[in-house]
Design a protein around this motif. Structure first.
Motif, short mmCIF file in Angstrom:
data_model
loop_
_atom_site.label_atom_id
_atom_site.label_comp_id
_atom_site.label_asym_id
_atom_site.label_seq_id
_atom_site.Cartn_x
_atom_site.Cartn_y
_atom_site.Cartn_z
N ASN A 76 0.86 -1.17 0.00
CA ASN A 76 0.00 0.00 0.00
C ASN A 76 0.91 1.23 0.00
O ASN A 76 1.73 1.38 0.91
CB ASN A 76 -0.92 0.01 1.22
N ILE A 77 0.75 2.06 -1.02
CA ILE A 77 1.52 3.30 -1.11
C ILE A 77 0.52 4.45 -1.24
O ILE A 77 -0.35 4.41 -2.11
CB ILE A 77 2.47 3.31 -2.32
N GLN A 78 0.67 5.44 -0.38
CA GLN A 78 -0.15 6.65 -0.45
C GLN A 78 0.79 7.84 -0.55
O GLN A 78 1.76 7.93 0.19
CB GLN A 78 -1.04 6.79 0.78
N GLY A 79 0.49 8.75 -1.47
CA GLY A 79 1.35 9.90 -1.69
C GLY A 79 2.18 9.66 -2.94
O GLY A 79 2.26 8.55 -3.45
N GLY A 80 2.80 10.71 -3.41
CA GLY A 80 3.50 10.56 -4.66
C GLY A 80 4.86 11.20 -4.71
O GLY A 80 5.44 11.34 -5.77
N ILE A 82 8.85 11.32 -3.05
CA ILE A 82 9.86 10.74 -2.17
C ILE A 82 11.01 11.75 -2.06
O ILE A 82 10.89 12.87 -2.49
CB ILE A 82 10.34 9.37 -2.67
N GLY A 83 12.12 11.34 -1.45
CA GLY A 83 13.25 12.22 -1.27
C GLY A 83 13.28 12.83 0.12
O GLY A 83 14.03 13.76 0.39
N PHE A 84 12.50 12.29 1.02
CA PHE A 84 12.43 12.80 2.39
C PHE A 84 13.24 11.92 3.33
O PHE A 84 13.52 10.76 3.04
CB PHE A 84 10.97 12.88 2.86
N VAL A 85 13.59 12.48 4.48
CA VAL A 85 14.32 11.75 5.52
C VAL A 85 13.29 11.04 6.41
O VAL A 85 12.26 11.61 6.77
CB VAL A 85 15.20 12.71 6.33
N CYS A 86 13.59 9.80 6.74
CA CYS A 86 12.65 9.00 7.52
C CYS A 86 13.41 7.98 8.38
O CYS A 86 14.63 7.88 8.29
CB CYS A 86 11.67 8.28 6.60
N ALA A 87 12.66 7.25 9.17
CA ALA A 87 13.20 6.15 9.96
C ALA A 87 12.33 4.93 9.67
O ALA A 87 11.35 4.67 10.37
CB ALA A 87 13.18 6.48 11.45
N CYS A 104 4.95 13.08 6.27
CA CYS A 104 3.76 13.93 6.22
C CYS A 104 2.83 13.57 5.06
O CYS A 104 1.64 13.42 5.24
CB CYS A 104 4.15 15.40 6.08
N ASN A 105 3.39 13.45 3.86
CA ASN A 105 2.58 13.25 2.66
C ASN A 105 2.85 11.93 1.97
O ASN A 105 2.60 11.79 0.77
CB ASN A 105 2.85 14.39 1.66
N PHE A 106 3.37 10.96 2.70
CA PHE A 106 3.72 9.67 2.10
C PHE A 106 3.59 8.57 3.13
O PHE A 106 3.95 8.74 4.29
CB PHE A 106 5.16 9.71 1.57
N LYS A 107 3.08 7.42 2.68
CA LYS A 107 2.99 6.25 3.54
C LYS A 107 3.18 5.01 2.68
O LYS A 107 2.59 4.88 1.62
CB LYS A 107 1.65 6.19 4.25
N LEU A 108 4.04 4.10 3.15
CA LEU A 108 4.27 2.84 2.46
C LEU A 108 4.19 1.72 3.49
O LEU A 108 4.83 1.78 4.54
CB LEU A 108 5.65 2.83 1.80
N ASP A 109 3.37 0.72 3.19
CA ASP A 109 3.29 -0.50 3.99
C ASP A 109 3.48 -1.66 3.03
O ASP A 109 2.77 -1.77 2.03
CB ASP A 109 1.92 -0.62 4.67
N CYS A 110 4.46 -2.50 3.32
CA CYS A 110 4.77 -3.62 2.44
C CYS A 110 5.04 -4.86 3.27
O CYS A 110 5.77 -4.81 4.25
CB CYS A 110 5.98 -3.29 1.57
#
Length: 129
Positions: A76-80, A82-87, A104-110
């Motif tokens: 599941n990917i929401q948002g379009g 990338i290029g952000f810092v995350c953990a 903030c504007n992106f979510k990925l569950d795999c």
């Protein structure tokens, strides 16, 4: 350890003495391969204390990490953007691997059958001087 049951985990054991944290990494790319595989690339500013001897002879201030989620069960990917810092939150066991990334504007569950650590490349990132 996020790579405990990953295929290729010996790379982390050998190259970084079993320590490669996934904190403050930049999600640089994600690519679909075949019909059920997802490859992700992260740029890592925080360099582990132990690195391969051959790296000591070159200049670098960041590491590119690439790994793949193989034989995806769910994605599941929401948002379009990338290029952000995350953990990223990543867990592996003998039956499956689970990856969660949120911004903030992106979510990925795999969720996939396998996690494959593909490689590490040192490089100079001009942004981080």
């Amino acid at each position: 350890m996020w790579f405990k049951d990953a295929i290729g985990r010996e790379k982390i054991d050998h190259m970084f003495a079993g320590n490669f944290p996934l904190e403050d990494v930049q999600l640089e790319s994600l690519t679909f391969h075949g019909s059920k595989d997802l490859r992700l690339q992260f740029l890592c500013k925080n360099i582990p204390g132990v690195v391969p001897d051959k790296w000591r002879r070159q200049r670098y201030n960041a590491i590119s990490l690439t790994f793949s989620m193989i034989n995806i069960y769910s994605l599941n990917i929401q948002g379009g953007e990338i290029g952000f810092v995350c953990a990223p939150r990543l867990s592996t066991c003998s039956e499956k691997s689970v990856l969660n990334i949120e911004n903030c504007n992106f979510k990925l569950d795999c969720e996939s059958r396998f996690l494959v650590v593909e490689g590490f490349t040192p490089y100079i990132d001009e942004r981080w001087g």
